[in-house]
Design a protein around this motif. Structure first.
Motif, PDB file in Angstrom:
ATOM      1  N   LEU A  67       0.814  -1.210   0.000  1.00  0.00           N
ATOM      2  CA  LEU A  67       0.000   0.000   0.000  1.00  0.00           C
ATOM      3  C   LEU A  67       0.851   1.263   0.000  1.00  0.00           C
ATOM      4  CD1 LEU A  67      -2.780  -0.905   2.563  1.00  0.00           C
ATOM      5  CD2 LEU A  67      -2.960  -0.849   0.069  1.00  0.00           C
ATOM      6  N   ASP A  68       2.112   1.128   0.378  1.00  0.00           N
ATOM      7  CA  ASP A  68       2.979   2.296   0.515  1.00  0.00           C
ATOM      8  C   ASP A  68       3.909   2.400  -0.678  1.00  0.00           C
ATOM      9  OD1 ASP A  68       4.475   4.412   1.340  1.00  0.00           O
ATOM     10  OD2 ASP A  68       5.091   3.511   3.227  1.00  0.00           O
ATOM     11  N   PRO A  79       0.269   4.701  -7.046  1.00  0.00           N
ATOM     12  CA  PRO A  79      -0.236   4.249  -5.750  1.00  0.00           C
ATOM     13  C   PRO A  79      -1.493   3.391  -5.909  1.00  0.00           C
ATOM     14  CG  PRO A  79       0.375   6.557  -5.630  1.00  0.00           C
ATOM     15  CD  PRO A  79       0.462   6.149  -7.087  1.00  0.00           C
ATOM     16  N   THR A  81      -3.991   3.011  -4.008  1.00  0.00           N
ATOM     17  CA  THR A  81      -5.244   3.699  -3.693  1.00  0.00           C
ATOM     18  C   THR A  81      -5.783   4.456  -4.888  1.00  0.00           C
ATOM     19  OG1 THR A  81      -3.922   5.496  -2.741  1.00  0.00           O
ATOM     20  CG2 THR A  81      -4.855   3.882  -1.219  1.00  0.00           C
ATOM     21  N   ASN A 104      -3.700   1.235   6.967  1.00  0.00           N
ATOM     22  CA  ASN A 104      -2.604   2.095   6.511  1.00  0.00           C
ATOM     23  C   ASN A 104      -3.169   3.431   6.024  1.00  0.00           C
ATOM     24  OD1 ASN A 104      -0.434   3.367   5.296  1.00  0.00           O
ATOM     25  ND2 ASN A 104       0.361   1.516   4.342  1.00  0.00           N
ATOM     26  N   SER A 107      -1.522   5.544   3.203  1.00  0.00           N
ATOM     27  CA  SER A 107      -1.663   5.185   1.790  1.00  0.00           C
ATOM     28  C   SER A 107      -2.767   5.987   1.111  1.00  0.00           C
ATOM     29  CB  SER A 107      -1.931   3.681   1.636  1.00  0.00           C
ATOM     30  OG  SER A 107      -3.204   3.341   2.150  1.00  0.00           O
ATOM     31  N   LEU A 110      -1.194   9.655  -0.446  1.00  0.00           N
ATOM     32  CA  LEU A 110      -0.132   9.665  -1.450  1.00  0.00           C
ATOM     33  C   LEU A 110      -0.579  10.437  -2.684  1.00  0.00           C
ATOM     34  CD1 LEU A 110       0.948   5.914  -1.265  1.00  0.00           C
ATOM     35  CD2 LEU A 110       2.153   7.880  -0.299  1.00  0.00           C
TER      36      LEU A 110
END
Length: 168
Positions: A67-68, A79, A81, A104, A107, A110
């Motif tokens: 997710l990061d 990303p 997301t 998270n 995330s 971003l």
């Protein structure tokens, strides 16, 4: 089917952190002409159908670091997301966002290389609902005031969304 994905992840969870380009790559919602490298999570969330909350939870739980995006080389990586909120076919989008925000929240904060926040991308989604927008604002209230590289705020993306469903 989801049962096959589950089996493959159980047998090789390290594959969830592997970047590759399948076919044309993962579509970047901010650039309709570019394909990107992607993780299995990207490809799952860019599917045309059969995206559900239980499978999303299983994939996220199996590889939280996916997710990061900060650990991955730009510009080839979008990303996750942004892939999620840009896909109008994600079943229970607000449930997926709520779950990701619980495991998270960073995330959901971003930006892409052109400074698009998840809110910018979501407001290009023809089926975005009010609950998903509320969740994005809950996780990153300042995103409503973040301009992209051309100076556009998220409201500009919404007003420019020519495919928007006006049902909600």
């Amino acid at each position: 089917p989801d049962s096959v994905i589950k089996l493959l992840v159980e047998k090789n969870s390290a594959a969830l952190g592997h970047l590759c380009v399948v076919g044309e790559g993962v579509a970047d919602p901010s650039d309709e002409y570019s394909g990107r490298d992607g993780l299995p999570l990207h490809y799952y969330f860019s599917r045309c159908s059969n995206i559900n909350l239980d499978m999303a939870k299983m994939l996220v739980d199996a590889s939280l670091e996916a997710l990061d995006a900060r650990g991955v080389e730009w510009p080839s990586f979008l990303p996750i997301t942004h892939t999620i909120v840009g896909n109008p076919r994600v079943n229970d989008l607000s449930g997926v966002l709520e779950y990701i925000g619980s495991v998270n929240p960073d995330s959901l904060r971003l930006t892409t290389e052109n400074k698009w926040t998840p809110l910018h991308v979501a407001l290009q989604n023809k089926d975005i609902g009010i609950e998903s927008v509320r969740l994005l604002l809950e996780f990153w209230p300042e995103s409503i005031r973040k301009p992209d590289y051309m100076g556009c705020l998220p409201v500009h993306n919404l007003c420019d969304n020519h495919q928007m469903n006006d049902a909600e």
